[in-house]
Design a protein around this motif. Structure first.
Motif, short mmCIF file in Angstrom:
data_model
loop_
_atom_site.label_atom_id
_atom_site.label_comp_id
_atom_site.label_asym_id
_atom_site.label_seq_id
_atom_site.Cartn_x
_atom_site.Cartn_y
_atom_site.Cartn_z
N VAL A 294 0.83 -1.20 0.00
CA VAL A 294 0.00 0.00 0.00
C VAL A 294 0.87 1.25 0.00
O VAL A 294 0.65 2.18 -0.77
CB VAL A 294 -0.94 -0.01 1.22
N ARG A 295 1.86 1.28 0.86
CA ARG A 295 2.78 2.42 0.89
C ARG A 295 4.01 2.08 1.73
O ARG A 295 3.99 1.18 2.57
CB ARG A 295 2.11 3.67 1.44
N ILE A 296 5.06 2.84 1.46
CA ILE A 296 6.27 2.80 2.28
C ILE A 296 6.10 3.84 3.38
O ILE A 296 5.91 5.02 3.09
CB ILE A 296 7.53 3.10 1.44
N GLU A 297 6.16 3.39 4.61
CA GLU A 297 5.94 4.31 5.73
C GLU A 297 7.23 4.88 6.30
O GLU A 297 7.24 6.00 6.82
CB GLU A 297 5.17 3.60 6.84
N ARG A 298 8.29 4.11 6.19
CA ARG A 298 9.57 4.55 6.78
C ARG A 298 10.69 3.77 6.12
O ARG A 298 10.50 2.63 5.69
CB ARG A 298 9.55 4.28 8.29
N LYS A 299 11.85 4.36 6.02
CA LYS A 299 13.01 3.66 5.49
C LYS A 299 14.26 4.16 6.21
O LYS A 299 14.35 5.33 6.59
CB LYS A 299 13.13 3.86 3.97
N TRP A 300 15.19 3.26 6.43
CA TRP A 300 16.41 3.63 7.13
C TRP A 300 17.52 2.66 6.74
O TRP A 300 17.28 1.66 6.05
CB TRP A 300 16.20 3.65 8.64
N ALA A 301 18.72 2.94 7.17
CA ALA A 301 19.86 2.07 6.91
C ALA A 301 20.76 2.06 8.12
O ALA A 301 20.83 3.04 8.87
CB ALA A 301 20.62 2.51 5.67
N GLY A 302 21.44 0.97 8.30
CA GLY A 302 22.40 0.84 9.39
C GLY A 302 23.68 0.22 8.86
O GLY A 302 23.73 -0.26 7.73
N LEU A 303 24.72 0.23 9.68
CA LEU A 303 26.00 -0.34 9.29
C LEU A 303 26.25 -1.64 10.05
O LEU A 303 26.04 -1.72 11.26
CB LEU A 303 27.13 0.65 9.58
N ARG A 304 26.70 -2.64 9.31
CA ARG A 304 27.12 -3.92 9.87
C ARG A 304 28.60 -4.05 9.55
O ARG A 304 29.00 -3.96 8.40
CB ARG A 304 26.35 -5.07 9.22
N SER A 305 29.43 -4.25 10.56
CA SER A 305 30.88 -4.25 10.35
C SER A 305 31.46 -5.64 10.56
O SER A 305 31.20 -6.28 11.58
CB SER A 305 31.55 -3.26 11.32
N PHE A 306 32.25 -6.07 9.59
CA PHE A 306 32.81 -7.42 9.60
C PHE A 306 34.33 -7.39 9.51
O PHE A 306 34.92 -6.59 8.78
CB PHE A 306 32.31 -8.22 8.40
N ALA A 307 34.97 -8.32 10.22
CA ALA A 307 36.37 -8.65 9.97
C ALA A 307 36.44 -9.46 8.68
O ALA A 307 35.41 -9.94 8.18
CB ALA A 307 36.93 -9.45 11.14
N PRO A 308 37.62 -9.63 8.09
CA PRO A 308 37.72 -10.36 6.82
C PRO A 308 37.12 -11.77 6.86
O PRO A 308 36.60 -12.24 5.84
CB PRO A 308 39.22 -10.40 6.56
N ASP A 309 37.17 -12.46 7.99
CA ASP A 309 36.62 -13.82 8.08
C ASP A 309 35.19 -13.83 8.65
O ASP A 309 34.65 -14.90 8.93
CB ASP A 309 37.52 -14.74 8.90
N ARG A 310 34.61 -12.65 8.83
CA ARG A 310 33.22 -12.48 9.26
C ARG A 310 32.94 -13.02 10.66
O ARG A 310 31.80 -13.29 11.01
CB ARG A 310 32.25 -13.11 8.23
N LYS A 311 33.96 -13.14 11.46
CA LYS A 311 33.79 -13.49 12.87
C LYS A 311 34.15 -12.28 13.72
O LYS A 311 34.99 -11.46 13.33
CB LYS A 311 34.68 -14.68 13.25
#
Length: 368
Positions: A294-311
């Motif tokens: 029906v409609r977009i009510e809100r939109k946002w973005a965040g940051l996810r930070s990873f080391a090279p091996d994703r641990k």
């Protein structure tokens, strides 16, 4: 300058949870660059707890966090932070291998996963389009009350004597005579130990301290809140694409939270959504179900930070053992926060862990 045993840089979930764990035994300073704690990743979380999220290397930390999140100590909170949700991992015949891999990855663990027959999928997701016939059911997935958990950690830390300073971006870090001199926009401080819990800014803090960076890379993740017709049922599970290309979950009032599960490499910043990613999210959603947006009510973005091996990176730096990393939590930093905080506290205070985790898996030594 005020002097502390430990200065934690970053008052998001990682920094706040560690402060609460150690403030009874150490004098702790919690330094936050923004106007209030949790402004970036913590305040923009998709707010779910899933043992499969992040893969087998993250699952032990997620599982070890469950008891605390469900039934925290009474002096920490008078209620739990989890609400049952369940997760439906869904795909087409092209995702058959992904379904099998998901099951194989957690076969030796305590994670509950069930392959659903085609006719059973509609019990969890009505209105799915033809072809979306491959599904795995994860019954133990829950929603997390992220704001309440974060505030409980901050309140606990304060009660135990932790000092929290906001609007204090770090400008300089100098190690002299066995102590760190920390210059911030809110003044100077001295600490025996610095904990780098700066999220997307972790490498920048390391460089200020003349510590080698670990290539902690921030990625932008887009979220939108939409109104759909028919309204999303309150009992709808978290719905995750087996190919990792989307997820959506219900919100109050029949709304949905929807993400294209994007990972766009970006410098550390106050992340904002891109219109292209919003359009991709809607397109992927409409391929799965025949509900009308029906409609977009809100939109946002965040940051996810990873080391090279994703641990995650948890431990003292080999260059200077008075510099401690608590970074690279990716998108699973909320659901693993209790276990990660207890692990970090055990390493800092040289005490035993209440659960079985191999600290070397997350140590900085793996980058030597």
């Amino acid at each position: 300058m005020s002097q502390f045993d430990v200065a934690i840089i970053g008052a998001g979930m990682a920094g706040a949870s560690l402060a609460a764990e150690i403030a009874a035994e150490k004098s702790v300073l919690l330094i936050e660059a923004e106007e209030f704690p949790g402004y970036h990743s913590t305040g923009r979380s998709a707010a779910f707890w899933s043992e499969t999220y992040g893969g087998p290397a993250i699952q032990p930390l997620t599982t070890a966090s469950q008891a605390f999140l469900a039934t925290p100590p009474t002096d920490f909170s008078d209620r739990g932070f989890l609400s049952p949700r369940g997760a439906l991992h869904i795909g087409t015949v092209e995702n058959q291998a992904a379904a099998e891999e998901l099951q194989t990855n957690f076969a030796a663990s305590s994670v509950a996963l069930e392959r659903l027959p085609k006719k059973a999928i509609d019990e969890y997701l009505s209105g799915r389009r033809d072809g979306w016939d491959i599904a795995m059911w994860e019954p133990d997935c829950c929603d997390i009350d992220v704001a309440a958990l974060h505030q409980a950690y901050l309140s606990s830390a304060r009660r135990l004597g932790c000092e929290i300073v906001c609007r204090a971006p770090v400008r300089a870090l100098n190690f002299t005579g066995g102590y760190w001199k920390i210059e911030t926009a809110a003044g100077g401080f001295v600490a025996q130990m610095v904990v780098n819990a700066a999220g997307a800014w972790a490498d920048e803090i390391a460089q200020l301290a003349q510590i080698r960076k670990l290539d902690i890379q921030p990625f932008r993740r887009t979220m939108i809140q939409i109104e759909v017709a028919p309204s999303a049922p309150a009992e709808l599970p978290l719905v995750v694409g087996l190919d990792g290309s989307f997820y959506f979950k219900p919100d109050a009032g029949g709304r949905l939270w929807l993400s294209p599960h994007d990972e766009i490499a970006t410098p550390p910043c106050d992340a904002a959504p891109e219109e292209l990613e919003v359009a991709i999210a809607l397109d992927r959603f409409e391929q799965v179900v025949d509900w009308n947006v029906v409609r977009i009510e809100r939109k946002w973005a965040g940051l996810r930070s990873f080391a090279p091996d994703r641990k995650p990176v948890i431990g003292r730096d080999s260059q200077n053992e008075q510099f401690f990393w608590l970074a690279g939590q990716g998108g699973f930093g909320i659901q693993t926060a209790p276990a990660v905080a207890q692990l970090a506290a055990a390493l800092l205070l040289q005490r035993e862990l209440p659960f079985e985790i191999v600290p070397a898996l997350y140590s900085t030594d793996r980058f030597r």
